[in-house]
Design a protein around this motif. Structure first.
Motif, short mmCIF file in Angstrom:
data_model
loop_
_atom_site.label_atom_id
_atom_site.label_comp_id
_atom_site.label_asym_id
_atom_site.label_seq_id
_atom_site.Cartn_x
_atom_site.Cartn_y
_atom_site.Cartn_z
N ASP A 63 0.90 -1.16 0.00
CA ASP A 63 0.00 0.00 0.00
C ASP A 63 0.94 1.21 0.00
O ASP A 63 1.50 1.57 1.03
N TRP A 64 1.15 1.80 -1.16
CA TRP A 64 2.21 2.79 -1.35
C TRP A 64 2.08 3.98 -0.41
O TRP A 64 3.05 4.38 0.24
N LYS A 65 0.90 4.57 -0.32
CA LYS A 65 0.71 5.73 0.56
C LYS A 65 0.75 5.33 2.03
O LYS A 65 1.07 6.15 2.88
N GLY A 66 0.41 4.10 2.32
CA GLY A 66 0.36 3.64 3.69
C GLY A 66 1.63 2.93 4.14
O GLY A 66 1.60 2.15 5.10
N THR A 67 2.74 3.20 3.44
CA THR A 67 4.00 2.55 3.78
C THR A 67 5.11 3.58 3.83
O THR A 67 5.21 4.44 2.95
N LYS A 68 5.94 3.48 4.84
CA LYS A 68 7.07 4.39 4.98
C LYS A 68 8.09 4.13 3.87
O LYS A 68 8.26 2.99 3.42
N GLY A 69 8.79 5.18 3.44
CA GLY A 69 9.73 5.10 2.34
C GLY A 69 10.78 4.02 2.49
O GLY A 69 11.10 3.29 1.55
N GLU A 70 11.32 3.89 3.68
CA GLU A 70 12.34 2.87 3.94
C GLU A 70 11.79 1.47 3.70
O GLU A 70 12.46 0.61 3.12
N MET A 71 10.55 1.24 4.12
CA MET A 71 9.93 -0.08 3.94
C MET A 71 9.63 -0.35 2.47
O MET A 71 9.72 -1.49 2.01
N ARG A 72 9.26 0.68 1.73
CA ARG A 72 9.02 0.51 0.29
C ARG A 72 10.26 -0.04 -0.39
O ARG A 72 10.20 -0.98 -1.18
N LYS A 73 11.40 0.58 -0.08
CA LYS A 73 12.67 0.16 -0.68
C LYS A 73 13.02 -1.27 -0.27
O LYS A 73 13.45 -2.08 -1.10
N THR A 74 12.85 -1.57 1.01
CA THR A 74 13.16 -2.90 1.51
C THR A 74 12.28 -3.95 0.83
O THR A 74 12.76 -5.00 0.41
N ALA A 75 10.99 -3.65 0.71
CA ALA A 75 10.05 -4.60 0.11
C ALA A 75 10.37 -4.83 -1.36
O ALA A 75 10.36 -5.97 -1.84
N ARG A 76 10.65 -3.76 -2.09
CA ARG A 76 10.96 -3.90 -3.52
C ARG A 76 12.24 -4.72 -3.72
O ARG A 76 12.29 -5.62 -4.55
N ALA A 77 13.26 -4.41 -2.93
CA ALA A 77 14.53 -5.13 -3.04
C ALA A 77 14.36 -6.61 -2.69
O ALA A 77 14.93 -7.48 -3.35
N LEU A 78 13.56 -6.89 -1.67
CA LEU A 78 13.34 -8.27 -1.27
C LEU A 78 12.58 -9.04 -2.34
O LEU A 78 12.90 -10.19 -2.63
N ALA A 79 11.58 -8.40 -2.93
CA ALA A 79 10.83 -9.06 -4.00
C ALA A 79 11.76 -9.42 -5.16
O ALA A 79 11.71 -10.54 -5.68
N GLU A 80 12.62 -8.50 -5.53
CA GLU A 80 13.59 -8.78 -6.61
C GLU A 80 14.54 -9.90 -6.21
O GLU A 80 14.80 -10.81 -7.00
N LYS A 81 15.03 -9.84 -4.99
CA LYS A 81 16.00 -10.83 -4.50
C LYS A 81 15.41 -12.24 -4.50
O LYS A 81 16.10 -13.21 -4.83
N LEU A 82 14.13 -12.36 -4.12
CA LEU A 82 13.49 -13.67 -4.00
C LEU A 82 12.70 -14.07 -5.24
O LEU A 82 12.10 -15.14 -5.27
N GLY A 83 12.67 -13.21 -6.25
CA GLY A 83 11.94 -13.52 -7.47
C GLY A 83 10.43 -13.49 -7.30
O GLY A 83 9.71 -14.23 -7.96
N LEU A 84 9.95 -12.61 -6.41
CA LEU A 84 8.52 -12.48 -6.16
C LEU A 84 7.97 -11.29 -6.94
O LEU A 84 8.68 -10.32 -7.21
N GLU A 85 6.70 -11.36 -7.26
CA GLU A 85 6.03 -10.23 -7.89
C GLU A 85 5.95 -9.09 -6.88
O GLU A 85 5.72 -9.32 -5.69
N PHE A 86 6.13 -7.87 -7.35
CA PHE A 86 6.00 -6.69 -6.49
C PHE A 86 4.76 -5.94 -6.94
O PHE A 86 4.67 -5.50 -8.09
N ILE A 87 3.79 -5.80 -6.05
CA ILE A 87 2.54 -5.12 -6.37
C ILE A 87 2.48 -3.81 -5.61
O ILE A 87 2.46 -3.80 -4.39
N ARG A 88 2.45 -2.72 -6.35
CA ARG A 88 2.35 -1.38 -5.76
C ARG A 88 0.92 -0.89 -5.96
O ARG A 88 0.41 -0.85 -7.07
N ASP A 89 0.27 -0.52 -4.86
CA ASP A 89 -1.11 -0.06 -4.95
C ASP A 89 -1.24 1.29 -4.28
O ASP A 89 -0.78 1.52 -3.21
#
Length: 82
Positions: A56-82
């Protein structure tokens, strides 16, 4: 894995009710930030596996956004931004 939003995670709830998306764990904004290791534990403990990290893009702190995106890439998971 859902990240962001308020206590009742309204965006994740709406997505779950209106689509095929399901959430094993939800990390609301008030519980952020957490370390990548904590997110990995949530993923590993999700019965049936995890296919995507939903943010939830607006409901997530910037640091967590970066961590989540990097983790999705690292683990080969889809990243859904809403």
């Amino acid at each position: 894995l859902g990240i962001g939003g308020g206590h009742y995670a309204p965006k994740q709830t709406k997505r779950a009710l209106e689509s095929e998306l399901a959430f094993g764990h939800i990390l609301p904004k008030y519980a952020q930030p957490v370390e990548e290791d904590t997110l990995i534990q949530a993923i590993e403990r999700t019965w049936g596996g995890v296919e995507a990290i939903y943010v939830d893009w607006k409901g997530t702190k910037g640091e967590m956004r970066k961590t989540a995106r990097a983790l999705a890439e690292k683990l080969g998971l889809e990243f859904i931004r809403d």
